[in-house]
Design an enzyme around this catalytic site. Structure first.
Site, short mmCIF file in Angstrom:
data_model
loop_
_atom_site.label_atom_id
_atom_site.label_comp_id
_atom_site.label_asym_id
_atom_site.label_seq_id
_atom_site.Cartn_x
_atom_site.Cartn_y
_atom_site.Cartn_z
N CYS A 113 1.15 -1.09 0.21
CA CYS A 113 0.05 0.12 -0.39
C CYS A 113 0.95 1.14 -0.44
O CYS A 113 -0.04 2.27 0.04
CB CYS A 113 -0.57 -0.02 0.80
N HIS A 255 -3.37 6.78 3.16
CA HIS A 255 -3.33 5.60 2.77
C HIS A 255 -4.98 5.27 3.25
O HIS A 255 -5.39 5.61 3.90
CB HIS A 255 -2.61 5.07 3.36
N ASN A 285 -10.73 -0.05 0.34
CA ASN A 285 -8.35 -0.52 0.10
C ASN A 285 -8.17 -0.86 -1.22
O ASN A 285 -8.55 -1.24 -1.89
CB ASN A 285 -7.75 -1.22 1.43
#
Length: 328
Positions: A113, A255, A285
């Site tokens: 990520c 994020h 996500n």
């Protein structure tokens, strides 16, 4: 003397197919209320046949158009992904091919990520080495094939998508300055978030059946703790190193893992909710693509106007994490 680097263009792409929380209620033991209260996610975009390089190419084309540049001007392509088209060839070369170009350096970067901001830091290095470099960053993920749709703790979280940026030494008319960055990692936490199956540590042979190791596995509670602690610490130290204060930050772009993490980081930094950008409710996500999508969408929405100073922060499997400051 260090050469300054600027982001000249942004782009993002997500699949057309939307899977809502109501859709997930039909295939796994969960509910819209359960998902929303724990993650803030209402829906996610899921690929129906598009691979990582397909989504990445579309985002790359947007970013190049936004930068007023053509694909044949690109000297480097970095594809940030943990869900490549294949082990080899790498996904960056496939994006290169789909853009109709050849010859430039093209490679994948896996920081999960954290891939987008890790790639920005690498791009700064390329520009510093060669001020004529035109670095195309493509953070793209198709994690849905690596999602266990019978595991309600993980299948509700992830979506597919891509974000892209063009980095050069030339500011152009509206270049966004990369003012500072801090990147870190710690492998001791690696077992908390994994896709192990098929790697050299967990090999398979012809005829073997796949098991849970081939899909995303996560200890959510422990990941939450380390994510909040690491992102908060990185942001505080970067702000201090940059001789700034929290009041100098106009918008925090974290994020987009889940809303609880986002809110916790904002609270610990002392940044009011209205100055924290979120779109996790729409996309879930999207791993490496998350921050790239947020930047492109935030700019298109007018949230990131000229004069805005944005603090980016991210956290991913590995564990990897970091923070980066942009001046619009």
């Amino acid at each position: 003397m260090t050469q300054q680097a600027y982001i000249r263009g942004f782009g993002f792409n997500v699949p057309d197919n939307i899977v809502t929380n109501a859709d997930l209620e039909k295939i796994v033991d969960t509910s819209d209320e359960w998902i929303t209260t724990r993650t803030g996610i209402n829906q996610r975009h899921i690929s129906q046949g598009e691979v990582t390089s397909d989504l990445g190419t579309k985002a790359a084309q947007q970013a190049l158009t936004d930068a007023g540049m053509s694909a044949d001007e690109v000297t480097h392509i970095i594809c940030a992904t943990c869900s490549p088209d294949s082990y080899c060839p790498n996904t960056a070369t496939q994006i290169q091919h789909k853009l109709g170009i050849s010859g430039c350096m093209a490679f994948d970067l896996n920081a999960a990520c954290s891939g987008f901001i890790y790639s920005l830091q690498v791009a700064r290095s390329f520009v510093n080495t060669d001020p004529s470099a035109v670095v195309l960053i493509v953070a793209s993920e198709v994690l849905s094939p690596r999602t266990n749709w019978e595991d309600r703790t993980t299948c509700v979280l992830f979506g597919d998508g891509s974000g892209a940026a063009v980095v050069t030494a030339d500011k152009g008319e509206n270049g966004v300055e990369i003012q500072g960055a801090l990147m870190e990692s710690d492998g001791q936490y690696g077992e908390l978030l994994t896709i192990l199956g098929g790697g050299s540590e967990h090999p398979y042979k012809l005829g073997d059946t796949i098991d849970e190791a081939f899909f995303i596995q996560m200890n959510g509670r422990e990941v939450y703790k380390v994510a909040v602690r690491s992102m908060t610490s990185a942001c505080k130290r970067l702000i201090e190193q940059s001789e700034l204060t929290v009041d100098d930050i106009d918008v925090l772009i974290p994020h987009q893992a889940n809303l609880r993490i986002i809110e916790a980081v904002g609270k610990k930094l002392g940044i009011p909710e209205e100055r924290v950008f979120t779109n996790v409710q729409k996309y879930g996500n999207t791993s490496a693509a998350s921050v790239g999508i947020a930047l492109a969408e935030g700019r298109a929405m007018g949230v990131l106007e000229p004069g805005t100073r944005a603090l980016l922060t991210t956290f991913g499997a590995g564990f990897t994490w970091g923070a980066l400051i942009l001046q619009f």
